[in-house]
Motif scaffolding. Structure first.
Motif, short mmCIF file in Angstrom:
data_model
loop_
_atom_site.label_atom_id
_atom_site.label_comp_id
_atom_site.label_asym_id
_atom_site.label_seq_id
_atom_site.Cartn_x
_atom_site.Cartn_y
_atom_site.Cartn_z
N ARG B 34 0.81 -1.22 0.00
CA ARG B 34 0.00 0.00 0.00
C ARG B 34 0.85 1.27 0.00
O ARG B 34 0.44 2.30 -0.52
CB ARG B 34 -0.95 -0.02 1.20
CG ARG B 34 -1.97 -1.14 1.11
CD ARG B 34 -2.85 -1.27 2.32
NE ARG B 34 -3.59 -2.55 2.27
CZ ARG B 34 -4.48 -2.94 3.17
NH1 ARG B 34 -4.77 -2.15 4.19
NH2 ARG B 34 -5.08 -4.10 3.06
N GLN B 144 -10.56 17.08 4.49
CA GLN B 144 -10.41 16.82 3.06
C GLN B 144 -11.75 16.67 2.34
O GLN B 144 -12.04 17.40 1.40
CB GLN B 144 -9.53 15.58 2.85
CG GLN B 144 -8.12 15.76 3.44
CD GLN B 144 -7.19 14.59 3.14
OE1 GLN B 144 -7.28 13.96 2.11
NE2 GLN B 144 -6.30 14.30 4.08
N VAL B 320 0.06 5.08 7.01
CA VAL B 320 0.15 4.77 5.58
C VAL B 320 0.16 6.06 4.76
O VAL B 320 0.97 6.21 3.83
CB VAL B 320 -1.00 3.83 5.13
CG1 VAL B 320 -1.07 3.75 3.60
CG2 VAL B 320 -0.81 2.44 5.72
N SER B 321 -0.69 7.03 5.12
CA SER B 321 -0.69 8.31 4.40
C SER B 321 0.67 9.00 4.50
O SER B 321 1.21 9.48 3.50
CB SER B 321 -1.77 9.24 4.96
OG SER B 321 -3.05 8.83 4.53
N ARG B 324 3.26 7.00 2.48
CA ARG B 324 3.10 7.22 1.03
C ARG B 324 3.69 8.55 0.62
O ARG B 324 4.34 8.67 -0.43
CB ARG B 324 1.61 7.25 0.68
CG ARG B 324 0.97 5.92 0.44
CD ARG B 324 -0.52 6.16 0.17
NE ARG B 324 -1.27 4.93 0.04
CZ ARG B 324 -2.58 4.83 0.25
NH1 ARG B 324 -3.28 5.91 0.61
NH2 ARG B 324 -3.20 3.69 0.11
N HIS B 328 6.29 8.89 -2.23
CA HIS B 328 5.88 9.47 -3.51
C HIS B 328 5.96 11.00 -3.55
O HIS B 328 5.65 11.61 -4.57
CB HIS B 328 4.43 9.05 -3.82
CG HIS B 328 4.25 7.57 -3.89
ND1 HIS B 328 4.73 6.81 -4.92
CD2 HIS B 328 3.67 6.69 -3.02
CE1 HIS B 328 4.44 5.53 -4.70
NE2 HIS B 328 3.80 5.43 -3.57
N GLY B 329 6.35 11.62 -2.45
CA GLY B 329 6.38 13.08 -2.41
C GLY B 329 5.03 13.63 -1.99
O GLY B 329 4.03 12.90 -1.96
N GLY B 330 4.99 14.88 -1.63
CA GLY B 330 3.74 15.52 -1.22
C GLY B 330 3.52 15.40 0.26
O GLY B 330 4.26 14.75 0.99
N LYS B 331 2.49 16.07 0.73
CA LYS B 331 2.14 15.98 2.13
C LYS B 331 0.66 16.29 2.30
O LYS B 331 0.01 16.81 1.40
CB LYS B 331 2.99 16.93 2.98
CG LYS B 331 2.81 18.40 2.70
CD LYS B 331 3.83 19.22 3.45
CE LYS B 331 3.49 19.45 4.90
NZ LYS B 331 2.33 20.35 5.11
N PRO B 333 -2.76 18.11 4.02
CA PRO B 333 -3.05 19.54 4.17
C PRO B 333 -2.50 20.09 5.49
O PRO B 333 -2.50 19.41 6.50
CB PRO B 333 -4.57 19.60 4.16
CG PRO B 333 -5.07 18.21 4.30
CD PRO B 333 -3.97 17.29 3.93
#
Lengths: 433, 433
Positions: B34, B144, B320-321, B324, B328-331, B333
């Motif tokens: 995942r 979200q 998991v968030s 990930r 995969h990059g990002g974050k 909010p």
């Protein structure tokens, strides 16, 4: 970061599209604050621009492809519905590096694979919270909140039209045809209600839910489907006699086959549900989804499953997520299909039956009927016999058995000399035994 | 991407920590699939290593700071609780670029600002789904799913101990002290139940919910709070007489003050709730949160609000968030506080009262009591008078009025000669009039 704008193209200006556009305009300042950049509507693709649509005429275009292709469009919101030309438009948006938000369950149920692959390849977002249960957050909880858990079961009332009809039939005692006509008059059923009443809409949503819950690609064709058009006032009365209601359920389950291997069972049918079950009190056009996970236990999500504003709420939540990712980097989780579980044949599915028969009123009938269940390895839970004047009515509720064994039992009962007719066969869900 | 591991430090090995560690181990292959990389437990900080904790001894350490500081730790999972040393540990993790997942409502209710600022500065994730309502996804839906909507109200049953006690009192007719003792014996109340029964736990959660719902920083000190320790068996009987139950509610509302400006009202108290309200059927240790938003309408989220496994489910979803995003990059909010709404004084809060009085049984009493309500501008909805042999019992249910007007009315009633005692004052929620 804040010196750029996020350009949005909206495809479709029906109930949902109109609300999306209205809210984007009315709450522009909120969107800018939440995203970290202005969210600007570049255009709206419609079938014809000759009606007054309540939006500035210069935003309207009939050339959806040209709108999608604009360099200043970052995110495409698709609320047209149907397969083509939408599939082509979405694919071209993804392929050119635009994120996509869609409410299109029919498209997703059949083409998620193709769309998800394109999104992954382009490293963009494909969000579709609005495709299942309208405003109710279900997709994000399954993909993200429960990503560290193991989901065993998802059971939902995911179609408002059929739930409205079944609730009304239960309340009024009216039959199916009259209630459907009334639902149409009240705007709860479409002119052609087939997609709703025959369970196609619910089956598309079941496919999406099963895919998310079990990390396996499940399409609408994998979902066993029965609609509500054969449900009678007598079925509802009979359900009431055993303290149940009748609901059209979308059921996605992890089941273990005879070979010990896990499979996914995805099915849609009207079923008896005990009044004590949390889904039994979900009436009218409301939707609810129960998720059972190993660690979380039983969760329920409840709310409005359709309608312009509720669906727009889900679409716009996705739009904010996609826009934030454009501004701050990153993207939502990709499609997850690593588990690749096979689909369980319907015959293997464990279920319970509620069988209604008209039988001759003479000694030995009950014993012969019981013997037929026993011969097929199906254990009986409840028997209720009533003298109808002209013969007797016999209701048998079984314990859990494989669907195939139950179907064979019913076929055998139908052949018995003193069984005049098997008048109704409904499954019983939500009892766990 | 897949050649790296995501290193995790777990702080605390109580009910929740043990489940987090167990599930991480048992489902390691699922987590890897995942997340897109192996999720590897680097160590577990405990108070002492001398007990058999059911985990490999080499993972245990009493030096939480050293564990947090390890170069191969990407994500810190905090399930110790309390303020210090946890606050210092989390800040140091965030400051050194590690993402943090925490279930710590007390810490978040008071220090969200400081923690969120540190997370934003370091460009890392700070997730806390488990801090409110255990396994039930509430934080992510608010941050979200509803990010494109306008939330007007959040009402929740967010404390399992008090809900267990109130449900049991309603069912058995027993008084508060006996029921609390029984809850303790059954493991539903702690040795020192103050944080639960006096509403501190619910107030911390209300602060978090209000912050998320209204994009405004709300701390526990901003939340008006009353506990359930003064609720009597008579209160529950009296509630039943008007077809209500009593629930400890956390209420977060957007209210408009006399000056026309929007404010946030956040409050926790036991209140009468009509049996027909969706929260009225939430019994025992279960939690539920109702969210009312402009476009989405009314949503409800229901499930287990506490316990090791359910809380671990929420923690691991966050993990998991965060993982990930590492891969995969990002974050996720950032904290959103742009609205900066002021806190509404409790006196301005619109509410309804259910007032129970013992009065002299003579003519004119009702009229004098009614005059007192009228003098304070409070409209009466229902009056119920019962002869008690020794005087009369009078129950008045009001329409909505500002809390201050109601409080002044009650004070004035208490001064009336023929009112022997105002025996109970409870608010009435969930009726909308």
């Amino acid at each position: 970061m804040a010196d750029r704008e996020i350009g949005v193209a909206v495809l479709g200006l029906g109930n949902v599209g109109s609300e999306v556009v209205r809210i984007l305009n009315e709450h522009a300042a909120d969107f800018e604050a939440r995203v970290g950049a202005p969210v600007v509507l570049r255009g709206i693709a419609v079938r014809s621009v000759d009606r007054d649509r309540g939006v500035p005429a210069e935003l309207l275009t009939t050339d959806a492809q040209a709108l999608v292709d604009r360099d200043d469009v970052d995110i495409v919101v698709e609320v047209i519905g149907g397969i083509e030309p939408v599939r082509t438009l979405i694919l071209s948006a993804l392929n050119s590096g635009k994120s996509v938000v869609t409410a299109n369950k029919a498209l997703l149920a059949d083409y998620t694979g193709e769309l998800a692959d394109a999104a992954k390849l382009a490293d963009v977002d494909l969000y579709f919270e609005a495709a299942v249960a309208g405003a109710i957050p279900v997709v994000r909880p399954l993909m993200q909140s429960l990503a560290g858990d193991r989901v065993n079961r998802v059971v939902g009332i995911v179609n408002g039209t059929t739930n409205f009809i079944l609730s009304a039939m239960e309340e009024t005692g009216a039959d199916y045809a009259d209630t459907l006509a009334e639902a149409g008059r009240l705007g709860y059923a479409e002119a052609d209600p087939t997609a709703d009443v025959e369970g196609y809409d619910a089956a598309a949503k079941a496919a999406i839910l099963a895919s998310l819950a079990f990390h396996t690609r499940v399409t609408a064709a994998d979902v066993y489907r029965e609609g509500i058009s054969k449900i009678t006032a007598e079925d509802l009365a009979s359900a009431k006699a055993v303290d149940c209601t009748v609901k059209l359920l979308a059921i996605c389950e992890r089941v273990v086959g005879a070979d010990g291997e896990e499979r996914v069972s995805a099915r849609v049918y009207p079923a008896l549900l005990p009044h004590s079950h949390p889904l039994a009190t979900v009436n009218g056009a409301f939707n609810a989804v129960v998720v059972e996970a190993e660690a979380a236990g039983r969760l329920m999500f409840y709310g409005q499953g359709a309608g312009g504003a509720p669906t727009a709420s889900a679409v716009l939540g996705d739009l904010v997520s996609a826009a934030r990712n454009r501004v701050h980097g990153g993207k939502g989780p990709d499609e997850s299909t690593y588990a690749k579980l096979p689909i369980a044949p319907m015959g293997e599915t464990p279920t319970r039956y509620h069988v209604n028969m008209e039988v001759a009123d003479r000694p030995g009938v009950l014993s012969a009927v019981a013997a037929e269940f026993s011969a097929h390895g199906v254990s009986i839970s409840v028997v209720r016999q009533e003298d109808t004047g002209n013969g007797a009515s016999l209701v048998v509720v079984t314990h859990i058995a494989p669907e195939a064994a139950l179907a064979e039992t019913v076929a055998a009962l139908d052949r018995l000399e003193f069984v005049n007719a098997v008048t109704s066969v409904l499954r019983l869900e939500g009892t766990g035994e």
